[in-house]
Design a protein around this motif. Sequence first.
Motif, PDB file in Angstrom:
ATOM      1  N   SER A  10       0.833  -1.100   0.002  1.00  0.00           N
ATOM      2  CA  SER A  10      -0.133  -0.019   0.084  1.00  0.00           C
ATOM      3  C   SER A  10       1.005   1.278  -0.073  1.00  0.00           C
ATOM      4  N   LYS A  38      -7.629   1.213  -5.829  1.00  0.00           N
ATOM      5  CA  LYS A  38      -6.601   1.247  -4.775  1.00  0.00           C
ATOM      6  C   LYS A  38      -7.106   2.620  -3.797  1.00  0.00           C
ATOM      7  N   GLN A  39      -8.235   3.213  -3.863  1.00  0.00           N
ATOM      8  CA  GLN A  39      -8.567   4.394  -2.918  1.00  0.00           C
ATOM      9  C   GLN A  39      -8.632   3.843  -1.860  1.00  0.00           C
ATOM     10  N   ARG A  40      -8.347   4.616  -0.905  1.00  0.00           N
ATOM     11  CA  ARG A  40      -8.148   4.617   0.464  1.00  0.00           C
ATOM     12  C   ARG A  40      -8.873   5.640   1.242  1.00  0.00           C
ATOM     13  N   THR A  44      -6.264   7.095   6.035  1.00  0.00           N
ATOM     14  CA  THR A  44      -5.508   6.086   5.603  1.00  0.00           C
ATOM     15  C   THR A  44      -4.025   6.653   4.773  1.00  0.00           C
ATOM     16  N   VAL A  45      -4.569   7.338   3.965  1.00  0.00           N
ATOM     17  CA  VAL A  45      -3.569   7.802   3.048  1.00  0.00           C
ATOM     18  C   VAL A  45      -2.758   8.847   3.852  1.00  0.00           C
TER      19      VAL A  45
END
Length: 127
Positions: A10, A38-40, A44-45
């Motif tokens: 990730s 891959k969206q978070r 989280t990012v």
Amino acid sequence: MNKLPKISDSEYEVMEVLWASDDYMEISDVMNALSKEKQRAYNTVGTFLIRLTEKGFLKTKKHGRANSYFPAVSEEEYIKAQTEEFVRTICRGSKRSLIAALCDTDTDDKELDELMKFVESGGKSDG
């Protein structure tokens, strides 16, 4: 070369976004650039960016209340460091063992020819 820590898959996806950019990016910029698969979540990012900064992979710059991020390590540097670590630990330092393992897979003749040309050129890529 300084030893670089391994990063998670990730974190690597986040780094790919930053490596593809030529400017500092904020969290929202990184989120928008991640593919749909891959969206978070925003937090989280943000956590990934903080971790990557702490590991020495990113530089930060303050814009008002928000941080912007830029790679401190190139993708090539990271790949080289991880490959060297792999050869050192898994192949017991033997590049020959690495090449033997690569040639023992389902590698077709064209790929083997390209690999041989690469090795014969001293590892210099033609493009």
